[in-house]
Design a protein around this motif. Structure first.
Motif, PDB file in Angstrom:
ATOM      1  N   ALA A   1       9.029   5.425  15.255  1.00 35.59           N
ATOM      2  CA  ALA A   1       7.871   5.904  14.512  1.00 35.59           C
ATOM      3  C   ALA A   1       7.285   4.704  13.789  1.00 35.59           C
ATOM      4  CB  ALA A   1       8.285   6.974  13.508  1.00 35.59           C
ATOM      5  N   THR A   2       6.039   4.414  14.056  1.00 36.82           N
ATOM      6  CA  THR A   2       5.387   3.257  13.444  1.00 36.82           C
ATOM      7  C   THR A   2       3.930   3.557  13.188  1.00 36.82           C
ATOM      8  OG1 THR A   2       4.823   0.923  13.736  1.00 36.82           O
ATOM      9  CG2 THR A   2       4.927   2.247  15.731  1.00 36.82           C
ATOM     10  N   SER A   3       3.374   2.903  12.187  1.00 39.79           N
ATOM     11  CA  SER A   3       1.942   3.050  11.925  1.00 39.79           C
ATOM     12  C   SER A   3       1.187   1.856  12.496  1.00 39.79           C
ATOM     13  CB  SER A   3       1.722   3.135  10.412  1.00 39.79           C
ATOM     14  OG  SER A   3       2.301   1.998   9.790  1.00 39.79           O
ATOM     15  N   LYS A   4       1.923   0.968  13.177  1.00 43.03           N
ATOM     16  CA  LYS A   4       1.317  -0.327  13.480  1.00 43.03           C
ATOM     17  C   LYS A   4       0.730  -0.443  14.883  1.00 43.03           C
ATOM     18  CE  LYS A   4       4.324  -1.991   9.942  1.00 43.03           C
ATOM     19  NZ  LYS A   4       5.552  -2.681   9.582  1.00 43.03           N
ATOM     20  N   ILE A   5       1.270   0.283  15.838  1.00 36.02           N
ATOM     21  CA  ILE A   5       0.627   0.308  17.147  1.00 36.02           C
ATOM     22  C   ILE A   5       0.541   1.756  17.600  1.00 36.02           C
ATOM     23  CG2 ILE A   5       1.335  -1.999  17.923  1.00 36.02           C
ATOM     24  CD1 ILE A   5       3.525  -0.629  19.617  1.00 36.02           C
TER      25      ILE A   5
ATOM     26  N   GLY B   1       8.969   0.153  15.230  1.00 37.72           N
ATOM     27  CA  GLY B   1       9.270   1.384  14.521  1.00 37.72           C
ATOM     28  C   GLY B   1      10.736   1.766  14.549  1.00 37.72           C
ATOM     29  N   GLU B   2      11.621   0.790  14.607  1.00 41.28           N
ATOM     30  CA  GLU B   2      13.032   1.159  14.649  1.00 41.28           C
ATOM     31  C   GLU B   2      13.861   0.515  13.554  1.00 41.28           C
ATOM     32  OE1 GLU B   2      14.235   0.119  18.574  1.00 41.28           O
ATOM     33  OE2 GLU B   2      14.028  -2.022  18.226  1.00 41.28           O
ATOM     34  N   ALA B   3      13.247  -0.342  12.757  1.00 41.41           N
ATOM     35  CA  ALA B   3      14.051  -1.053  11.767  1.00 41.41           C
ATOM     36  C   ALA B   3      14.610  -0.094  10.717  1.00 41.41           C
ATOM     37  CB  ALA B   3      13.233  -2.152  11.104  1.00 41.41           C
ATOM     38  N   LEU B   4      13.737   0.666  10.066  1.00 43.00           N
ATOM     39  CA  LEU B   4      14.227   1.551   9.012  1.00 43.00           C
ATOM     40  C   LEU B   4      15.221   2.563   9.573  1.00 43.00           C
ATOM     41  CD1 LEU B   4      11.172   2.211   6.645  1.00 43.00           C
ATOM     42  CD2 LEU B   4      12.922   0.413   6.570  1.00 43.00           C
ATOM     43  N   ALA B   5      14.923   3.126  10.741  1.00 51.29           N
ATOM     44  CA  ALA B   5      15.845   4.093  11.355  1.00 51.29           C
ATOM     45  C   ALA B   5      17.210   3.447  11.590  1.00 51.29           C
ATOM     46  CB  ALA B   5      15.263   4.608  12.666  1.00 51.29           C
TER      47      ALA B   5
ATOM     48  N   HIS C   1       0.793  -1.234   0.000  1.00 54.16           N
ATOM     49  CA  HIS C   1       0.000   0.000   0.000  1.00 54.16           C
ATOM     50  C   HIS C   1       0.828   1.289   0.000  1.00 54.16           C
ATOM     51  CE1 HIS C   1       0.907   0.254   4.207  1.00 54.16           C
ATOM     52  NE2 HIS C   1       0.127  -0.747   4.552  1.00 54.16           N
ATOM     53  N   GLY C   2       2.144   1.151   0.188  1.00 51.01           N
ATOM     54  CA  GLY C   2       2.989   2.335   0.055  1.00 51.01           C
ATOM     55  C   GLY C   2       2.888   3.315   1.223  1.00 51.01           C
ATOM     56  N   ILE C   3       3.671   4.394   1.111  1.00 47.98           N
ATOM     57  CA  ILE C   3       3.727   5.424   2.153  1.00 47.98           C
ATOM     58  C   ILE C   3       3.499   6.766   1.452  1.00 47.98           C
ATOM     59  CG2 ILE C   3       5.159   6.440   3.994  1.00 47.98           C
ATOM     60  CD1 ILE C   3       6.980   3.939   3.743  1.00 47.98           C
ATOM     61  N   VAL C   4       2.711   7.632   2.070  1.00 50.62           N
ATOM     62  CA  VAL C   4       2.518   8.950   1.444  1.00 50.62           C
ATOM     63  C   VAL C   4       3.790   9.768   1.615  1.00 50.62           C
ATOM     64  CG1 VAL C   4       0.002   8.980   1.703  1.00 50.62           C
ATOM     65  CG2 VAL C   4       1.445   9.881   3.550  1.00 50.62           C
TER      66      VAL C   4
END
Ligand code: ADP
Ligand code: MG
Length: 634
Positions: free
Chosen positions: A77-81, A97-101, A62-65
């Motif tokens: 930062a996460t959209s999941k919880i 919310g730390e993997a990409l960072a 679904h991608g990210i805006v």
């Protein structure tokens, strides 16, 4: 002393990266999980030099805006919880919310993404934690993450990386774990120019398993399934002829997350007890499903280990499901001589055909009622079960003579007194329930066997030539007889006129005395003789004239090994195996023709004629078809 100060975000991220990102495979795992969480149904992973140089994961999720790209690479930062409560009902792969960072902190990183609504995509680059600005880019819907020069700014980590081929092995493992969990989505893995896995979406899980691990696995898979309230277990276990010398091919997915769990591994080992030789491990693919709040996945940085609310229940469920399935499955164990042992490490990613040069042998078919853990209702002891070899000596003690009656003879056609009471023939036959097409009914008294090299018995049945390991079979026969005996009461005892005293260590002494009652049930009686000396006053008759010291040393071994966790059943099993092994004919013992026949006749009376208690096969069948083929008659 330095004063306390707040670490910069960059240092915090590097520390976090150290926990989550250990090697290229960790990057692949995190990026694939993100793709899965974004509901992508196509995921492509490409790596260069095992991922040490370059990793790219492309998905059609679904991608990210564009506005949220900087957030995606910000830590925590996460959209999941949204709150702590959500931690206990996690249904996504990620949530910290730390993997990409973390990844962006230790690499040259690019994130490109486009949502279905957007006319174009947007890109954000991060170099060693330095975040660039969001710029538009053309791309299809979905997300692309590129990671180049992993650990370029953390030289120590970089130095710990192994050879590209080794790193690629880890990448492959990570890829397999996730693609196993999502068979309804397609995955592809490319290494340099080479496509290593191209896995189309499939409906049956088995098809995904086979696509990853090769066709030859397919015929070995036994489906298992069990439901217990909201706890569900489905999947496959491989029959015992397909095994590994490590536990890495035990895939356990909890709510689609690959986990390692020692107690579940133990349950698995337990279910295969007696079917695999020491040092060999079962292969399985199991999916465990339970409500997310029954398990805490937030106890391990990479979520490899989890904590169950009621681990005992999970353990019991797994074990009972596996056992039920072994009982109801006809295990045809095929041994391919050219390929055995199967423990040769990493499974071939590409399915390959079995070369025709290999002689295919077949273990005797195990009928379900032959499996060793089946609980058979103990038959009431009958008169003709009274051991003929046990007689009273002058002092009124029961003694057993082992010679010349090494082999238990079937009452019907031998007068040689058996070392171990032959089972009541009627009962035993009733229990084994041979069917008309059960090959075991064919080998009867009219088919004689011959001994070769003082260790193998060769006979035939309707399918072909059967070769039997005399020690392994006798051991199994004795073991079954002893177990049957034990289920009806104590084993025949031999009382010592003069107790054998043995000096033990204080731990051994304590362990022995603690197990005293259990041992007594087995016919082993001990007393404390002061200090750390133990006196052996009686032992099972089957042990003949073994030395008291040797017996005690053997008995104490499993007690010490098992530490606190040894259960009564485990101990009995160990000791019965030990006794059976000691009392059985050895390789190298010449048998009379009558003894050969007697032993072969007993083969059908024991519950699992196909494996000795250590799990080695007792019999191999060279089938007629195979022989015809080898002699080019077909
Ligand atoms: P987590 O997965 O724990 O939330 P990550 O650092 O892995 O943390 O990702 C941060 C956020 O970036 C995610 O919560 C998600 O919103 C977004 N994201 C990451 N990768 C993708 C992707 N492939 N597709 C869509 N969104 C993604
Ligand atoms: Mg994630």
């Amino acid at each position: 002393m330095a004063s306390i100060r707040q670490l910069s975000q960059s240092v915090v991220n590097k520390i976090a990266a150290g926990e989550v990102i250990e090697r290229p495979a960790s990057v692949v795992k995190e990026l694939m999980e993100n793709a899965v969480d974004a509901r992508a149904d196509r995921v492509e992973v490409s790596v260069v030099k095992g991922g040490t140089e370059f990793i790219r994961v492309v998905d059609n999720g679904h991608g990210i805006v564009p506005e949220e790209l900087p957030l995606a690479v910000a830590s925590h930062a996460t959209s999941k919880i949204a709150d702590a409560g959500d931690l206990f009902s996690v249904t996504t792969m990620g949530f910290r919310g730390e993997a990409l960072a973390s990844i962006a902190e230790v690499s040259r990183f690019a994130l490109r993404s486009r949502t279905p609504e957007a006319p174009e995509g947007a890109e954000l680059r991060v170099e060693g934690g330095e975040v660039g600005s969001v710029v538009p880019c053309g791309m299809p819907v979905g997300t692309v993450v590129e990671v180049a020069d992993l650990f370029f700014n953390t030289p120590v980590r970089r130095k710990f990386l192994k050879k590209p081929q080794t790193e690629f092995g880890h990448v492959t493992e990570a890829f397999q774990r996730i693609s196993l969990a999502w068979p309804e989505r397609s995955f592809r893995l490319v290494h340099g120019e080479r496509t290593v896995h191209d896995l189309p979406a499939v409906e049956r899980w088995k098809d995904r398993i086979v696509a990853i691990f090769g066709r030859e696995l397919e015929e070995h898979l036994i489906p298992v399934q069990g439901e217990h309230g909201e706890l569900r277990l489905v999947g496959y276990v491989a029959d015992p002829s397909y095994h590994r010398s490590h536990t890495r091919m035990q895939y356990l997915l909890l709510n689609r997350r690959y986990i390692r769990d020692r107690s579940l591994q133990h349950a698995l080992a337990e279910a295969y007890r007696g079917l695999l030789i020491t040092g060999k491990y079962p292969v399985c693919f199991l999916r465990l499903e339970m409500p997310p709040d029954w398990v805490d996945v937030n106890v391990h940085p990479t979520k490899l280990e989890v904590r169950f609310q009621d681990s005992g229940q999970v353990y019991r469920h797994l074990l009972s499901t596996l056992r039920t399935h072994f009982l109801s499955t006809d295990l045809t164990a095929r041994v391919d001589a050219a390929h055995a042992p199967h423990g040769s490490g990493v499974p071939s990613p590409v399915p390959h055909a079995v070369p025709s040069s290999g002689m295919t042998t077949q273990l005797v078919t195990q009928s379900p009622q032959n499996l060793p853990w089946q609980v058979t209702p103990p038959a009431p002891p009958s008169l003709n079960e009274i051991p003929s070899a046990v007689h009273s000596n002058a002092t009124g003690e029961n003694v057993v003579s082992r010679e010349p009656s090494r082999v238990p003879a079937p009452a019907a056609h031998s007068s040689v007194p058996p070392a171990v009471p032959p089972e009541n023939l009627e009962d035993a036959q009733h229990r084994a329930q041979p069917t008309p097409d059960d090959p075991s009914t064919v080998a009867n008294a009219t088919v004689r066997g011959m001994q070769f090299h003082d260790r193998y018995l060769v006979t035939e049945d309707e399918r072909g030539i059967v070769i039997i390991d005399q020690h392994a079979l006798h051991e199994r026969v004795l073991y079954e007889a002893l177990r049957e005996r034990l289920s009806q009461g104590k084993l025949e005892q031999q009382r010592l006129l003069v107790p054998a005293t043995v000096q033990m260590s204080s731990q051994e002494c304590a362990a022995l005395l603690e197990a005293r009652e259990w041992l007594c049930d087995l016919g082993i009686e001990i007393e404390s003789f002061g200090g750390t000396t133990i006196a052996l006053t009686a032992y099972p008759a089957i042990l003949g004239n073994a030395s008291g010291e040797a017996i005690l040393r053997q008995v104490v071994e499993p007690l010490m090994e098992g530490a606190q966790k040894l259960e009564r059943r485990d101990l009995f099993d160990e000791l019965l195996q030990m006794m059976a092994c000691k009392a059985a004919v050895k390789a190298g013992d010449r048998l009379t023709p009558e003894e050969v026949d007697a032993l072969l006749a007993q083969r059908h009376l024991c519950q699992d004629a196909h494996h000795c208690p250590h799990g080695r096969p007792t019999a191999l069948v060279f089938t007629r078809e195979e022989l015809d083929r080898r002699f080019q008659r077909t």
